[in-house]
Design a protein around this motif. Structure first.
Motif, PDB file in Angstrom:
ATOM      1  N   UNK A  22       0.854  -1.185   0.000  1.00 52.50           N
ATOM      2  CA  UNK A  22       0.000   0.000   0.000  1.00 52.50           C
ATOM      3  C   UNK A  22       0.891   1.237   0.000  1.00 52.50           C
ATOM      4  N   UNK A  28      -0.956   9.072   7.123  1.00 54.34           N
ATOM      5  CA  UNK A  28      -2.114   8.818   7.989  1.00 54.34           C
ATOM      6  C   UNK A  28      -1.881   7.596   8.879  1.00 54.34           C
ATOM      7  N   UNK A  29      -0.644   7.154   8.965  1.00 52.72           N
ATOM      8  CA  UNK A  29      -0.312   6.050   9.852  1.00 52.72           C
ATOM      9  C   UNK A  29      -0.518   4.675   9.246  1.00 52.72           C
ATOM     10  N   UNK A  30      -0.755   4.630   7.929  1.00 53.92           N
ATOM     11  CA  UNK A  30      -1.010   3.351   7.259  1.00 53.92           C
ATOM     12  C   UNK A  30       0.303   2.831   6.659  1.00 53.92           C
ATOM     13  N   UNK A  32       2.985  -0.099   4.828  1.00 54.03           N
ATOM     14  CA  UNK A  32       3.040  -0.633   3.464  1.00 54.03           C
ATOM     15  C   UNK A  32       2.385  -1.996   3.347  1.00 54.03           C
ATOM     16  N   UNK A 132      -8.403  -2.068  -0.771  1.00 51.21           N
ATOM     17  CA  UNK A 132      -8.657  -1.078   0.279  1.00 51.21           C
ATOM     18  C   UNK A 132      -7.476  -0.119   0.273  1.00 51.21           C
ATOM     19  N   UNK A 133      -7.751   1.169   0.137  1.00 54.56           N
ATOM     20  CA  UNK A 133      -6.698   2.176   0.014  1.00 54.56           C
ATOM     21  C   UNK A 133      -5.689   1.748  -1.057  1.00 54.56           C
ATOM     22  N   UNK A 141      -2.287  -4.988  11.550  1.00 52.61           N
ATOM     23  CA  UNK A 141      -2.416  -4.083  12.696  1.00 52.61           C
ATOM     24  C   UNK A 141      -3.637  -3.183  12.566  1.00 52.61           C
ATOM     25  N   UNK A 142      -3.911  -2.738  11.341  1.00 50.44           N
ATOM     26  CA  UNK A 142      -5.058  -1.869  11.120  1.00 50.44           C
ATOM     27  C   UNK A 142      -6.359  -2.643  10.980  1.00 50.44           C
ATOM     28  N   UNK A 143      -6.244  -3.957  10.704  1.00 57.36           N
ATOM     29  CA  UNK A 143      -7.440  -4.789  10.594  1.00 57.36           C
ATOM     30  C   UNK A 143      -8.254  -4.528   9.343  1.00 57.36           C
ATOM     31  N   UNK A 144      -7.583  -4.222   8.230  1.00 52.71           N
ATOM     32  CA  UNK A 144      -8.311  -4.049   6.977  1.00 52.71           C
ATOM     33  C   UNK A 144      -7.478  -4.604   5.828  1.00 52.71           C
TER      34      UNK A 144
END
Lengths: 327, 249
Positions: A22, A28-30, A32, A132-133, A141-144
């Motif tokens: 990604x 925004x804290x997301x 790779x 997603x994104x 960790x983000x759960x998506x």
């Protein structure tokens, strides 16, 4: 041409959907995410006719058991894995890696990884989970992303993209195979570019290469923890700053951490430098207890090694194309 | 290929500007470090310069730009190695950084109001924090709501804002033992900062209250409610308002 899904009978130790990761959301804290060895994922995809960024399964330690209701074309790259196919009509078959394999309907049993830690499974049509994104990779960790934002579980349905028309009577694979010429992780040191501004940091960064390390069992896709004689350094307190896959951190206990693809976006531990990108896939193959050493290189050397590695991937992809053409 | 004599300038370069440094963060990333007046504390002016430079780079949008991560006193720039090389990217970034002070003064940010239900089950630490600071819970709430905060950076988890601008009288050390489970939406104080947990996670900050707003949703066009550099104000709400604004309302 039809759409279908694989039924997950058993998930394996940690099996996740990954693509090449990604990009564009780190502010925004997301992180790779993405396959820990992008070249192996791209090579497996090429073998089944997918684009390099098609979603694959990343298998850790032991693989999943998957029920195929329809025929599929798959390829396994990365570490060697025990793979068998259970065909109701013709019995049990060994599934070879490093080449496309056409499977009838049946049960694909992916067992233990023989040496190393991770393998990548591509399927023609790709894994058709939603982007997603911008990516199909699982952000644990983000759960998506991936399949419901987590590792595979028993009972999951794994959706596949457009399937090619296949109707093999039993598993079919060519005699050829193609593999990346990657040095085993413990055969030679992991190379890093030391951070260098403050004398204390230079010294601590240098110390990394002076001792033998072992992989701590608490290692995961976020970070590889090294254990050994601690690096004692008096480093100034650091306010949180961006980190990246490859960043070498030194927590107060003196046991360095190498951040991997699931790394958070900022961190507060002092940085000792970064592992060069060509050696990150080698780290992905280290198991708890494995030995490793580090070796300092310059940023220019890292660039040259990157080019060499890109050329090696291009050669492997060409070899696959060439063999598929003459099949 | 190895170089055993690891020199002090291996991955840095001398710059014409003495107050910023370029460090190699990864094969595909530069870290631009700003010298703050005191390097170890959070300096709002330095942080404003970071956001101004980030905005300038984002507006210019060079084709090789992949990610831009502003933090307190540092800015990471990730580039596409297939589209540029590190030196070209650094030279371009260096040119952009020459006039960031003017940007910092010109940059205007909007203010986002975050409704918070303070105390009770949603802010387990409110009373203990007030007692520790020797103030009433109401004073604590009004001081927490009075400040205009800046999203100094986002990290720890997707959408987690590190807010600078906390009333110094409210600064408190983190919990000695972090909680294993902090509920999503928790508004908390950690050291000299305040922040909001976007998702249930472990955490060591002191919990004052909870917001019904969803901080991060990867399905939204703008996944994060807050962006680095945004201004934030907290507004105290009651149970009914919380229920009305809640994600399930």
């Amino acid at each position: 041409m039809s759409r279908c899904a694989w039924h997950v009978i058993a998930p394996g130790a940690l099996t996740t959907v990954q693509d090449l990761g990604r990009v564009g959301w780190r502010h925004l804290g997301v992180g790779r995410a993405g396959a820990l060895d992008p070249a192996s994922a791209a090579l497996a995809n090429r073998m089944v006719g997918n684009p390099p960024d098609a979603a694959v399964l990343e298998i850790t330690l032991t693989g999943p058991t998957l029920a195929l209701s329809q025929p599929a074309r798959i390829a396994l790259c990365g570490a060697g894995i025990d793979a068998r196919f259970d065909d109701a009509r013709t019995g049990l078959h060994t599934v070879p890696g490093g080449r496309p394999v056409d499977l009838p309907a049946g049960v694909l049993r992916l067992g233990a990884i023989r040496s190393g830690l991770r393998a990548w499974l591509a399927v023609a049509g790709g894994l058709d989970v939603p982007r997603v994104l911008g990516s199909r990779s699982t952000d644990l960790r983000g759960g998506f992303g991936g399949l419901h934002g987590q590792a595979l579980r028993s009972g999951d349905a794994l959706p596949l993209g457009q399937q090619p028309a296949l109707d093999p009577l039993e598993p079919q694979a060519p005699a050829w195979w193609v593999a990346l010429d990657t040095a085993p992780p413990n055969a030679s040191p992991i190379r890093y570019v030391p951070a260098g501004d403050l004398p204390a940091r230079i010294e601590a960064a240098r110390a990394l290469a002076t001792r033998d390390w072992r992989i701590d069992p608490r290692s995961d896709r976020q970070g590889l923890r090294c254990s050994g004689a601690p690096i004692v350094a008096t480093l100034p307190e650091q306010i949180s700053a961006p980190v990246a896959p490859g960043t070498l951190q030194l927590p107060p206990d003196g046991q360095p951490i190498v951040l991997l693809a699931d790394a958070q976006t900022v961190g507060g531990y002092p940085r000792l430098g970064h592992v060069i990108s060509v050696d990150l896939p080698r780290l992905a193959q280290l198991r708890a207890g494995d030995a490793l050493r580090f070796e300092a290189v310059t940023a220019d050397a890292a660039t040259l090694l990157r080019r060499k590695c890109d050329a090696e991937l291009a050669r492997a992809l060409f070899a696959v194309d060439d063999r598929l053409r003459h099949a | 290929m190895s170089d055993s004599g690891v020199g002090p300038r291996l991955d840095t370069q001398a710059d014409t500007r003495p107050d910023i440094r370029f460090e190699r963060l990864a094969d595909d990333a530069w870290l631009i470090a700003f010298d703050a007046p005191v390097a170890s504390i959070i300096d709002p002016e330095t942080n404003a310069r970071v956001h101004a430079l980030a905005a300038r780079i984002r507006a210019a949008a060079p084709g090789w730009l992949r990610d831009l991560v502003p933090a307190y006193a540092t800015l990471a720039v990730f580039f596409d190695l297939d589209a540029t090389d590190a030196e070209t990217a650094r030279d371009w970034l260096h040119a952009q950084s020459l006039d960031d002070v003017a940007d910092a003064q010109a940059s205007a940010s909007h203010v986002i109001e975050i409704p918070v239900l303070y105390g009770g089950a949603f802010g387990e630490d409110l009373d203990a924090v007030a007692a520790e600071l020797d103030i009433t819970a109401d004073t604590l709430i009004s001081r927490h709501c009075a400040a205009l905060y800046t999203v100094a950076m986002i990290g720890f988890a997707p959408g987690f804002p590190y807010l600078s601008g906390l009333d110094p009288s409210l600064a408190l050390p983190r919990l000695a033992t972090p909680r294993t489970r902090v509920p999503a939406g928790s508004v908390a104080i950690g050291g000299a900062q305040t922040g909001i947990y976007p998702r249930e996670s472990p955490g060591g900050w002191r919990l004052l209250g909870r917001t019904p707003l969803r901080l991060f949703d990867p399905q939204r066009a703008s996944p994060s409610l807050l962006a680095p550099g945004d201004r934030v104000r907290f507004v105290a709400i009651d149970d009914d308002t919380f229920a009305r604004l809640g994600p399930d309302a």
